[in-house]
Motif scaffolding. Structure first.
Motif, PDB file in Angstrom:
ATOM      1  N   GLN A 276      17.486  -0.245 -34.853  1.00  0.00           N
ATOM      2  CA  GLN A 276      17.455   1.219 -34.448  1.00  0.00           C
ATOM      3  C   GLN A 276      18.640   1.759 -35.028  1.00  0.00           C
ATOM      4  OE1 GLN A 276      15.413   2.243 -32.488  1.00  0.00           O
ATOM      5  NE2 GLN A 276      13.966   0.789 -32.413  1.00  0.00           N
ATOM      6  N   GLU A 277      18.633   1.246 -36.289  1.00  0.00           N
ATOM      7  CA  GLU A 277      20.351   2.293 -36.783  1.00  0.00           C
ATOM      8  C   GLU A 277      19.360   3.838 -37.420  1.00  0.00           C
ATOM      9  OE1 GLU A 277      21.384  -0.921 -39.214  1.00  0.00           O
ATOM     10  OE2 GLU A 277      22.405  -1.996 -38.453  1.00  0.00           O
ATOM     11  N   ALA A 278      20.145   4.215 -38.242  1.00  0.00           N
ATOM     12  CA  ALA A 278      19.601   5.176 -38.349  1.00  0.00           C
ATOM     13  C   ALA A 278      18.640   5.375 -39.451  1.00  0.00           C
ATOM     14  CB  ALA A 278      21.119   5.929 -40.087  1.00  0.00           C
ATOM     15  N   THR A 279      17.542   6.219 -39.869  1.00  0.00           N
ATOM     16  CA  THR A 279      16.439   5.746 -40.297  1.00  0.00           C
ATOM     17  C   THR A 279      16.495   6.056 -41.524  1.00  0.00           C
ATOM     18  OG1 THR A 279      15.339   7.759 -38.919  1.00  0.00           O
ATOM     19  CG2 THR A 279      14.594   7.553 -40.701  1.00  0.00           C
ATOM     20  N   TRP A 280      15.197   5.068 -42.296  1.00  0.00           N
ATOM     21  CA  TRP A 280      15.299   4.611 -44.033  1.00  0.00           C
ATOM     22  C   TRP A 280      14.628   5.510 -44.632  1.00  0.00           C
ATOM     23  CZ3 TRP A 280      19.320   1.605 -45.913  1.00  0.00           C
ATOM     24  CH2 TRP A 280      19.477   0.941 -46.934  1.00  0.00           C
ATOM     25  N   SER A 281      13.528   5.285 -44.419  1.00  0.00           N
ATOM     26  CA  SER A 281      12.170   5.799 -45.103  1.00  0.00           C
ATOM     27  C   SER A 281      11.398   6.563 -44.167  1.00  0.00           C
ATOM     28  CB  SER A 281      12.060   5.479 -46.204  1.00  0.00           C
ATOM     29  OG  SER A 281      11.564   3.602 -46.195  1.00  0.00           O
ATOM     30  N   GLY A 364      21.552  11.013 -28.382  1.00  0.00           N
ATOM     31  CA  GLY A 364      21.941  11.086 -30.081  1.00  0.00           C
ATOM     32  C   GLY A 364      21.063  12.356 -30.468  1.00  0.00           C
ATOM     33  N   CYS A 365      22.490  12.639 -31.458  1.00  0.00           N
ATOM     34  CA  CYS A 365      21.941  14.178 -32.587  1.00  0.00           C
ATOM     35  C   CYS A 365      22.291  14.135 -33.939  1.00  0.00           C
ATOM     36  CB  CYS A 365      22.898  14.959 -31.984  1.00  0.00           C
ATOM     37  SG  CYS A 365      23.192  15.774 -29.875  1.00  0.00           S
ATOM     38  N   CYS A 366      22.938  12.748 -33.680  1.00  0.00           N
ATOM     39  CA  CYS A 366      23.120  11.966 -35.870  1.00  0.00           C
ATOM     40  C   CYS A 366      22.229  11.482 -36.606  1.00  0.00           C
ATOM     41  CB  CYS A 366      24.537  11.532 -36.070  1.00  0.00           C
ATOM     42  SG  CYS A 366      24.671  10.029 -35.348  1.00  0.00           S
ATOM     43  N   ASN A 367      20.787  11.729 -36.211  1.00  0.00           N
ATOM     44  CA  ASN A 367      19.991  10.778 -37.061  1.00  0.00           C
ATOM     45  C   ASN A 367      18.549  11.907 -37.644  1.00  0.00           C
ATOM     46  OD1 ASN A 367      18.826   9.462 -38.271  1.00  0.00           O
ATOM     47  ND2 ASN A 367      17.485   7.731 -36.553  1.00  0.00           N
ATOM     48  N   ASN A 368      19.229  13.308 -37.821  1.00  0.00           N
ATOM     49  CA  ASN A 368      18.352  14.144 -37.948  1.00  0.00           C
ATOM     50  C   ASN A 368      18.563  14.132 -39.453  1.00  0.00           C
ATOM     51  OD1 ASN A 368      18.366  15.243 -34.962  1.00  0.00           O
ATOM     52  ND2 ASN A 368      20.603  15.459 -36.373  1.00  0.00           N
ATOM     53  N   GLY A 369      17.909  14.526 -40.971  1.00  0.00           N
ATOM     54  CA  GLY A 369      17.612  14.879 -42.234  1.00  0.00           C
ATOM     55  C   GLY A 369      15.859  15.509 -42.526  1.00  0.00           C
ATOM     56  N   VAL A 370      15.967  14.417 -43.402  1.00  0.00           N
ATOM     57  CA  VAL A 370      14.729  14.848 -44.557  1.00  0.00           C
ATOM     58  C   VAL A 370      14.554  13.659 -45.632  1.00  0.00           C
ATOM     59  CG1 VAL A 370      16.306  15.683 -46.492  1.00  0.00           C
ATOM     60  CG2 VAL A 370      13.373  15.816 -45.998  1.00  0.00           C
ATOM     61  N   TRP A 371      13.603  12.680 -45.976  1.00  0.00           N
ATOM     62  CA  TRP A 371      13.554  11.828 -46.753  1.00  0.00           C
ATOM     63  C   TRP A 371      12.103  12.249 -47.633  1.00  0.00           C
ATOM     64  CZ3 TRP A 371       7.963   9.406 -47.105  1.00  0.00           C
ATOM     65  CH2 TRP A 371       8.365   7.777 -48.255  1.00  0.00           C
ATOM     66  N   SER A 372      12.291  13.135 -48.887  1.00  0.00           N
ATOM     67  CA  SER A 372      11.536  13.302 -49.776  1.00  0.00           C
ATOM     68  C   SER A 372      10.106  12.247 -50.404  1.00  0.00           C
ATOM     69  CB  SER A 372      12.427  13.702 -50.709  1.00  0.00           C
ATOM     70  OG  SER A 372      13.578  12.745 -51.369  1.00  0.00           O
ATOM     71  N   GLY A 373      10.617  10.999 -49.838  1.00  0.00           N
ATOM     72  CA  GLY A 373       9.816   9.838 -50.135  1.00  0.00           C
ATOM     73  C   GLY A 373       9.544   8.511 -51.279  1.00  0.00           C
ATOM     74  N   PRO A 374       9.324   7.811 -51.625  1.00  0.00           N
ATOM     75  CA  PRO A 374       9.671   6.435 -51.987  1.00  0.00           C
ATOM     76  C   PRO A 374      10.378   7.360 -53.688  1.00  0.00           C
ATOM     77  CG  PRO A 374       7.764   6.898 -52.177  1.00  0.00           C
ATOM     78  CD  PRO A 374       8.069   7.567 -51.222  1.00  0.00           C
ATOM     79  N   PRO A 375      11.126   6.392 -54.066  1.00  0.00           N
ATOM     80  CA  PRO A 375      12.368   5.088 -53.665  1.00  0.00           C
ATOM     81  C   PRO A 375      13.002   5.583 -53.130  1.00  0.00           C
ATOM     82  CG  PRO A 375      12.528   5.546 -55.976  1.00  0.00           C
ATOM     83  CD  PRO A 375      11.362   6.793 -55.875  1.00  0.00           C
ATOM     84  N   ASP A 376      13.159   7.082 -53.021  1.00  0.00           N
ATOM     85  CA  ASP A 376      14.774   7.430 -52.332  1.00  0.00           C
ATOM     86  C   ASP A 376      14.741   7.720 -50.301  1.00  0.00           C
ATOM     87  OD1 ASP A 376      15.125   8.937 -54.484  1.00  0.00           O
ATOM     88  OD2 ASP A 376      14.033  10.872 -53.926  1.00  0.00           O
ATOM     89  N   HIS A 377      15.578   7.291 -49.604  1.00  0.00           N
ATOM     90  CA  HIS A 377      16.151   6.843 -49.232  1.00  0.00           C
ATOM     91  C   HIS A 377      16.626   8.770 -48.161  1.00  0.00           C
ATOM     92  CE1 HIS A 377      16.336   2.738 -49.765  1.00  0.00           C
ATOM     93  NE2 HIS A 377      17.088   2.897 -50.179  1.00  0.00           N
ATOM     94  N   ALA A 378      16.547   8.280 -46.907  1.00  0.00           N
ATOM     95  CA  ALA A 378      16.527   9.672 -46.033  1.00  0.00           C
ATOM     96  C   ALA A 378      17.677   9.997 -46.543  1.00  0.00           C
ATOM     97  CB  ALA A 378      16.182   9.158 -44.861  1.00  0.00           C
ATOM     98  N   HIS A 379      17.862  11.903 -46.392  1.00  0.00           N
ATOM     99  CA  HIS A 379      18.900  12.115 -46.406  1.00  0.00           C
ATOM    100  C   HIS A 379      19.512  12.831 -44.896  1.00  0.00           C
ATOM    101  CE1 HIS A 379      22.263  15.177 -47.428  1.00  0.00           C
ATOM    102  NE2 HIS A 379      21.437  16.604 -47.369  1.00  0.00           N
ATOM    103  N   HIS A 380      20.625  12.682 -44.667  1.00  0.00           N
ATOM    104  CA  HIS A 380      21.033  12.909 -42.743  1.00  0.00           C
ATOM    105  C   HIS A 380      21.972  14.466 -43.123  1.00  0.00           C
ATOM    106  CE1 HIS A 380      19.667   8.379 -42.043  1.00  0.00           C
ATOM    107  NE2 HIS A 380      19.292   9.170 -41.117  1.00  0.00           N
ATOM    108  N   TRP A 381      21.223  14.717 -42.121  1.00  0.00           N
ATOM    109  CA  TRP A 381      22.082  16.477 -41.410  1.00  0.00           C
ATOM    110  C   TRP A 381      23.330  15.810 -40.472  1.00  0.00           C
ATOM    111  CZ3 TRP A 381      16.825  18.507 -40.610  1.00  0.00           C
ATOM    112  CH2 TRP A 381      16.139  18.787 -41.987  1.00  0.00           C
ATOM    113  N   PHE A 382      24.162  16.500 -41.171  1.00  0.00           N
ATOM    114  CA  PHE A 382      25.297  16.115 -39.354  1.00  0.00           C
ATOM    115  C   PHE A 382      25.153  14.885 -39.422  1.00  0.00           C
ATOM    116  CE2 PHE A 382      22.099  20.083 -38.666  1.00  0.00           C
ATOM    117  CZ  PHE A 382      23.708  21.142 -38.846  1.00  0.00           C
ATOM    118  N   PRO A 383      25.683  13.651 -40.240  1.00  0.00           N
ATOM    119  CA  PRO A 383      25.856  12.398 -39.636  1.00  0.00           C
ATOM    120  C   PRO A 383      26.876  11.962 -38.630  1.00  0.00           C
ATOM    121  CG  PRO A 383      26.346  13.446 -41.663  1.00  0.00           C
ATOM    122  CD  PRO A 383      25.686  14.341 -41.486  1.00  0.00           C
TER     123      PRO A 383
END
Length: 398
Positions: A276-281, A364-383
Motif C-alpha cells: 500500500q505504498e506509492a504506485t510502482w508499476s 490521500g492526494c499524492c499517489n498520482n502520475g504516469v507509468w510509461s511501461g517497463p522497465p521504468d517505474h512510475a513518475h509521480h505528480w505532486f508527491p
C-alpha cells in the motif's frame, strides 16, 4: 524609444499557425481573449481532442462568503501545469467519486449521502439515489441507506430517457463494513436504487461496454449486467440479466484493478503497489475469448474467457479511475507519451472513514502520475501533496 506594439499587429497567418500548436483548451481560451486577431486565429483552428484533466482537491474546503467565486485546481497533462478554474459554489466539502464525458462529475455533498451529478460546463445538477431497496426474504424488501464508491452511466444524463446508472456501493447496515462491497443498477430519475444485482460480489470497478455494465471483481472475474426496460414503464421498474464469467488466467495480487475500453477491446489494468505504498508499476491484460468444443464440434452458445497480458503498451494512453477509465492514442497528441495515467484513489476502500470518520478526514492526494511501461517505474505528480479533508483526486472528462 521604439513604439509599443500590440498583439493585434502580428500577421493573421502567423497567429493561426501559433494557435495550431496550442493544444490545451484553457490556454486557447486565454489566447482568444487577447484581441480579435487572436480570437480569429483560435477559431480558425478547431480545438484538438482533449486529454482528461486531474481535479486535485485542496487540503481544506475553505468557507467563502455568499456569491464569492469558488475555484478548483485542474492539472492538464497536455501543458503540464495546473489551472485554477471556477466551480459551483455549492460543491464546498463534497466528495468526488467519478466522472462522465461532457463535463460531468459524480459527487456526494454529505460525504456518504447527498449523491448527485454536476456539469462543470453548464452548472446543471442532477440527483442520485441515497437509498437502495434490498430483498429480506419471503417476498419482502426493505429500504436501506447506501453510499456510492464508484459509478458510471450507459448514456449522457442530460435527459433521463434511456439512461441507466450502475454503481459499486456500501449498504449502511451494522455489518456493512465487515463484508464485501455490493453493486446496483437503476434508471436515472429513480429516487431509490431498486434493481439490486448480485450481492457480495466485492467489485473493484465498473464500465459500460458493448451495451452492458461489466463489474470487475477483486479476483479478476466479470459480472455482466444488461438492463432491460420499456421507455413507458415506471422508472423503478427495471430488469437486469446477469452473466458471470469466471476468467482464465486470473492474477490475484494487485493493489487495484481497472477496466478500460481500448481499440474496441476490453482491458484490465492491474496496479502494482507493494504494501500500500506509492504506485510502482502496472500490468495490462486483454480479454480473450475462445469457443468451447464438444463431441459435435464447436458450441456456438458457450465460450471461455480469460485475460492475457500485453507485452507492451503499443502507443496506448490509458487513464484509469474507477468507473471513468478512458483510452487515447499517443500518436494523436504530439509530444505526449504512451503510459498508464493514474490517480490516488486509495479511499475507495476507506468506507469507515468516509461514513463515520472523525474530523478531519484524510483523503490521500499524492499517489498520482504516469507509468510509461517497463522497465521504468512510475513518475509521480505532486508527491508532496497533503491529504484533503473532503475528497480524493478525480479525472475531469471533457
Amino acid at each position: 524609444m521604439a513604439a509599443r506594439r500590440s498583439w493585434a499587429d502580428i500577421p493573421a497567418d502567423l497567429v493561426a499557425e501559433i494557435a495550431r500548436h496550442v493544444p490545451c483548451l484553457e490556454d486557447r481560451v486565454r489566447a482568444a481573449r487577447a484581441c480579435r486577431t487572436w480570437l480569429r486565429g483560435v477559431l480558425t483552428n478547431p480545438c484538438p481532442l482533449q486529454l482528461p484533466w486531474l481535479l486535485l482537491p485542496y487540503q481544506n474546503a475553505a468557507a467563502l462568503p455568499p456569491y464569492a467565486t469558488r475555484r478548483a485546481s485542474f492539472f492538464c497533462v497536455l501543458c503540464n501545469r495546473a489551472h485554477r478554474l471556477a466551480v459551483p459554489h455549492y460543491t464546498e466539502g463534497a466528495r468526488f467519486f467519478g466522472a462522465y464525458p461532457g463535463g460531468w462529475l459524480f459527487l456526494a455533498y454529505g460525504q456518504s449521502c447527498g449523491h448527485g451529478l454536476i456539469n462543470l460546463r453548464t452548472h446543471e445538477s442532477l440527483y442520485l439515489p441515497d437509498d437502495i431497496i434490498r430483498p429480506v426474504g419471503d417476498g419482502l424488501a426493505r429500504q436501506y441507506p447506501m453510499f456510492i464508491r464508484a459509478a458510471t452511466l450507459s448514456a449522457p444524463p442530460a435527459t433521463f430517457e434511456g439512461c441507466v446508472a450502475a454503481a459499486i456501493i456500501t449498504v449502511l447496515t451494522p455489518q456493512c463494513f465487515f463484508g464485501p462491497s455490493h453493486i446496483t443498477v437503476w434508471r436515472m430519475g429513480s429516487h431509490v436504487a431498486s434493481a439490486s444485482c448480485t450481492f457480495g460480489l466485492d467489485a473493484e470497478d465498473v464500465i459500460h461496454h458493448n451495451g452492458a455494465f461489466h463489474f470487475l471483481t477483486r479476483h479478476g472475474d466479470l459480472l455482466i449486467c444488461r438492463p432491460e426496460f420499456q421507455d413507458e414503464a415506471p422508472l423503478g421498474r427495471l430488469q437486469v440479466r446477469e452473466e458471470f464469467r469466471e476468467m482464465l488466467g486470473r492474477v490475484l495480487n494487485a493493489g487495484a484493478r481497472y477496466l478500460v475500453e481500448c481499440r474496441g477491446e476490453l482491458l484490465m489494468v492491474l496496479r502494482v503497489q507493494p504494501h500500500q505504498e506509492a504506485t510502482w508499476s502496472f500490468r495490462v491484460f486483454r480479454m480473450m475469448q475462445e469457443q468451447v468444443s464438444d463431441a459435435d464440434g464447436i458450441d456456438a452458445d458457450h465460450a471461455r474467457y480469460g485475460w492475457t497480458e500485453l507485452p507492451a503498451l503499443d502507443g496506448r494512453m490509458l487513464f484509469v479511475g474507477r468507473g471513468c477509465s478512458r483510452s487515447f492514442e499517443a500518436a494523436h497528441f504530439p509530444g505526449s507519451q504512451e503510459g498508464v495515467y493514474f490517480l490516488d484513489d486509495g479511499s475507495f476502500h476507506a468506507a469507515p472513514m468516509i461514513c463515520f470518520g472523525d474530523e478531519p478526514r484524510q483523503y490521500g492526494c499524492c499517489n498520482n502520475g504516469v507509468w510509461s511501461g517497463p522497465p521504468d517505474h512510475a513518475h509521480h505528480w505532486f508527491p508532496l501533496q497533503r491529504p484533503s479533508t473532503y475528497s480524493s483526486p478525480v479525472w475531469f472528462l471533457h
